[in-house]
Scaffold this motif. Structure first.
Motif, PDB file in Angstrom:
ATOM      1  N   ASP A  35       0.790  -1.228   0.000  1.00  0.00           N
ATOM      2  CA  ASP A  35       0.000   0.000   0.000  1.00  0.00           C
ATOM      3  C   ASP A  35       0.824   1.280   0.000  1.00  0.00           C
ATOM      4  O   ASP A  35       0.260   2.363  -0.156  1.00  0.00           O
ATOM      5  N   PRO A  56      -4.350   2.672  -6.255  1.00  0.00           N
ATOM      6  CA  PRO A  56      -5.320   1.953  -5.423  1.00  0.00           C
ATOM      7  C   PRO A  56      -6.648   1.630  -6.095  1.00  0.00           C
ATOM      8  O   PRO A  56      -7.451   0.877  -5.538  1.00  0.00           O
ATOM      9  N   GLY A  57      -6.903   2.163  -7.273  1.00  0.00           N
ATOM     10  CA  GLY A  57      -8.177   1.897  -7.935  1.00  0.00           C
ATOM     11  C   GLY A  57      -8.231   0.538  -8.605  1.00  0.00           C
ATOM     12  O   GLY A  57      -7.216  -0.126  -8.788  1.00  0.00           O
ATOM     13  N   ARG A  58      -9.433   0.129  -8.969  1.00  0.00           N
ATOM     14  CA  ARG A  58      -9.629  -1.131  -9.701  1.00  0.00           C
ATOM     15  C   ARG A  58     -10.830  -0.959 -10.630  1.00  0.00           C
ATOM     16  O   ARG A  58     -11.654  -0.061 -10.433  1.00  0.00           O
ATOM     17  N   SER A 117     -14.318  -2.183 -12.289  1.00  0.00           N
ATOM     18  CA  SER A 117     -15.487  -3.020 -12.031  1.00  0.00           C
ATOM     19  C   SER A 117     -16.595  -2.601 -12.979  1.00  0.00           C
ATOM     20  O   SER A 117     -17.011  -1.439 -12.980  1.00  0.00           O
ATOM     21  N   GLU A 172     -13.179   1.976  -9.761  1.00  0.00           N
ATOM     22  CA  GLU A 172     -13.537   2.136  -8.356  1.00  0.00           C
ATOM     23  C   GLU A 172     -12.304   2.613  -7.602  1.00  0.00           C
ATOM     24  O   GLU A 172     -11.262   1.977  -7.669  1.00  0.00           O
ATOM     25  N   GLY A 173     -12.405   3.744  -6.901  1.00  0.00           N
ATOM     26  CA  GLY A 173     -11.241   4.296  -6.228  1.00  0.00           C
ATOM     27  C   GLY A 173     -10.455   5.184  -7.177  1.00  0.00           C
ATOM     28  O   GLY A 173     -10.960   5.637  -8.203  1.00  0.00           O
ATOM     29  N   SER A 174      -9.187   5.414  -6.857  1.00  0.00           N
ATOM     30  CA  SER A 174      -8.348   6.327  -7.626  1.00  0.00           C
ATOM     31  C   SER A 174      -7.532   5.593  -8.683  1.00  0.00           C
ATOM     32  O   SER A 174      -6.985   4.519  -8.424  1.00  0.00           O
ATOM     33  N   HIS A 194      -0.298   6.593  -6.081  1.00  0.00           N
ATOM     34  CA  HIS A 194      -0.254   6.995  -4.672  1.00  0.00           C
ATOM     35  C   HIS A 194       1.067   6.541  -4.077  1.00  0.00           C
ATOM     36  O   HIS A 194       1.511   5.411  -4.312  1.00  0.00           O
TER      37      HIS A 194
END
Length: 328
Positions: free
Chosen positions: A197, A202-204, A206, A211-213, A217
């Motif tokens: 992390d 961090p996104g994925r 779907s 979803e997320g960024s 990061h």
């Protein structure tokens, strides 16, 4: 007869668009983000970086670097039996088809050639070299093209000055060939997913949406601390495998992420800074491309010469790290 793998050609590619710290600071100011040349240089050693133009992908830069490496090796594209390409910014979402396959097509290499991508972020080139070394030593391929190519500007959040000032775009490549003379003397690879992390996207995806960024990061302090710790150890591990001492290293080519990390590693290995190849000031952090870019520059300007011992090492998201000790 013992079979070795040897680097027989190098090449690199940088997009024409060069962005200085002042130019970047001016652009960020229009977004209300304050930074300066002094702030960036003092924290990273970076003065400029290159950004790919619209429509220019990792495969374009990779193919350009590859052509130069193949020419330097005195080969033709169809002499290549395998392509191993390290990237975190592939041409296609999800990484398939692989960027290596796109490069194969752009080079006009026939279907006798195997091609695959490697994902180890900034350690990717070191991982890819180790893979190529194993295939060559096993007798599976005579010539393997290894590429690191990135367009990191596409995944940067230009609202976050702690990351957007650090990265650039580019590609580097080497041809590795079967040889009766020692070339790659030792490799060492590691990973620790418990630190996944601290450097990631961090996104994925779907159902066709993110979803997320989808931006990079990084926990800069955590990455710095871990990098300084592991780079010294993995270099010494490679030296031990080769039965060599650090004073036998002619050139240290570390991943070009931060000048303070690089200088700290050289100091811990007892190497003078004059033995370290530095391009981070002009290229920024080009992730998997940084080591082959620096190697090619040092080969072409005459610093790295045949018979010299070169230590290449990288650390990146995953968390991954590794080293390659090679005789040129």
């Amino acid at each position: 007869m013992t079979l070795y793998s040897k680097i027989t050609g190098t090449g690199s590619a940088l997009p024409p668009k060069r962005v200085t710290n002042q130019q970047l600071a001016d652009q960020l100011a229009t977004r209300g983000i304050e930074t300066s040349d002094e702030w960036i240089v003092s924290r990273s050693g970076i003065s400029a970086r290159h950004y790919a133009g619209e429509g220019v992908n990792a495969s374009d830069l990779g193919a350009e670097a590859a052509r130069k490496a193949i020419e330097a090796a005195g080969l033709q594209p169809n002499d290549i039996g395998m392509i191993v390409l390290a990237t975190s910014t592939p041409d296609h979402f999800g990484g398939f088809p692989s960027t290596a396959c796109i490069v194969q097509q752009k080079l006009g290499i026939g279907n006798h050639c195997a091609a695959m991508d490697v994902q180890a972020v900034c350690s990717g080139f070191v991982y890819a070299v180790s893979i190529a070394d194993s295939f060559i030593k096993a007798g599976a391929h005579k010539h393997v093209l290894v590429i690191g190519s990135e367009v990191f500007s596409r995944i940067l959040n230009f609202e976050d000055r702690t990351t957007c000032v650090l990265f650039g775009d580019g590609a580097g490549a080497v041809v590795m060939s079967a040889s009766e003379e020692p070339g790659v003397l030792a490799t060492a690879l590691h990973a620790d997913g418990s630190h996944a992390d601290i450097l990631c996207i961090p996104g994925r995806v779907s159902h066709g949406a993110v979803e997320g960024s989808a931006f990079l990061h990084m926990d800069g302090q955590a990455v710095f601390k871990l990098a300084v710790s592991v780079l010294e150890k993995v270099a010494k591990e490679a030296l031990e495998k080769a039965g060599m001492a650090s004073d036998q290293i002619d050139w240290l080519i570390p991943h070009q992420a931060n000048i303070r990390i690089m200088q700290g590693t050289a100091k811990k290995l007892g190497l003078p800074l004059e033995k370290m190849v530095v391009t981070v000031d002009q290229h920024g952090n080009t992730s998997a491309a940084s080591i082959p870019l620096a190697l090619d520059q040092a080969v072409r300007d005459g610093r790295v010469r045949p018979g010299q011992n070169v230590m290449m090492e990288g650390v990146g998201g995953g968390f991954t790290w590794g080293a390659v000790l090679a005789r040129m």
